[in-house]
Design an enzyme around this catalytic site. Sequence first.
Site, PDB file in Angstrom:
ATOM      1  N   ASP A   1      48.994  38.283  47.572  1.00  0.00           N
ATOM      2  CA  ASP A   1      49.487  38.065  49.310  1.00  0.00           C
ATOM      3  C   ASP A   1      48.642  40.140  48.471  1.00  0.00           C
ATOM      4  OD1 ASP A   1      50.570  38.993  51.457  1.00  0.00           O
ATOM      5  OD2 ASP A   1      52.174  39.581  50.332  1.00  0.00           O
TER       6      ASP A   1
ATOM      7  N   TYR B   1      52.532  48.828  53.064  1.00  0.00           N
ATOM      8  CA  TYR B   1      51.815  49.092  54.539  1.00  0.00           C
ATOM      9  C   TYR B   1      51.693  50.372  54.631  1.00  0.00           C
ATOM     10  CZ  TYR B   1      52.635  43.934  54.599  1.00  0.00           C
ATOM     11  OH  TYR B   1      52.902  42.800  54.193  1.00  0.00           O
TER      12      TYR B   1
ATOM     13  N   HIS C   1      51.609  30.290  53.257  1.00  0.00           N
ATOM     14  CA  HIS C   1      51.284  31.410  53.378  1.00  0.00           C
ATOM     15  C   HIS C   1      50.892  31.059  51.046  1.00  0.00           C
ATOM     16  CE1 HIS C   1      50.624  35.655  52.577  1.00  0.00           C
ATOM     17  NE2 HIS C   1      51.341  35.956  52.146  1.00  0.00           N
TER      18      HIS C   1
END
Length: 289
Positions: A97, A204, A267
């Site tokens: 990730d 982010y 994920h």
Amino acid sequence: MKEGYVKVNDVNLYYVTEGEGELMLFLHGFPYFWYNWHHQIGEFSKDYRVVAVDMRGYNLSDKPEGVSSYDMSILVEDVKQLIEAFGEKDCILVAHDWGGAIAWTLAYTEPEYIKKLIMFDAPHPYTFRRELEENPGQREASSYMGYFQRPDSHEKLLENNAERLRKMMTIPGRRKGYLSKEDEQKYIDSWMEPDAMKSMLNYYRAASFYPFEEHVKKPLELPYEMFESPTLIIWGDADPAFENSNLDGVDDYVRDLNVHRMEGVSHAPHHEKPEVVNRYMRDFLKEKE
């Protein structure tokens, strides 16, 4: 297993380490911390010097203020200095990730730091850019990034004992049986560390993924288009965050590529199917000796 702090790039990063030999460095993703690799630490410390860190902003590591403290160039510098802090010039780099996004960037800026690369559900920077630009399905799957960039998102995600994050990660894991109640509490405790959630979401905010129309116009600024070192991608094909089409064309940018698609896996394959994943990793490392 030993634990401690290492000072790199003006921050103290918490780490755990076990084993001796060649350095194998693990980089976690959102919203995890070093513990996300505990199945791999136990297995690969038999043959390697395994190091798993809490990346800056996470769990027990320092949480510098300001969105700019989480720019990609700074995150990459953390990893370079980590490798050097453990007395090495390169390593086997294992990442997932956000850790994978950092690892890919290092691979295309200073590839000499990476002897072998093992990636979990971290889309390749060139193909992810393409998918965000051309694939409505990927834009929809990534729409949560807009929410994460909101200035109040860290407060919202912690409400009601981090209910939103538990629905995203720990509740499905407990339902499928690969997360215990004790595992879940470890993650909740890490999210509740002072300023942790704000810092985690600054990754982010610094990247400014959303709106996508603006993001895809920005140049990637990666000096290389081909990564030469042996690379293994282990990919859960039921990952709600990333379309499987992100794998299309990766071999145009990675010279020595192995891919394992795991059917029905979400994920974090290394967490969901650790025994299978560890076997894939073992086979890859033995083949590329």
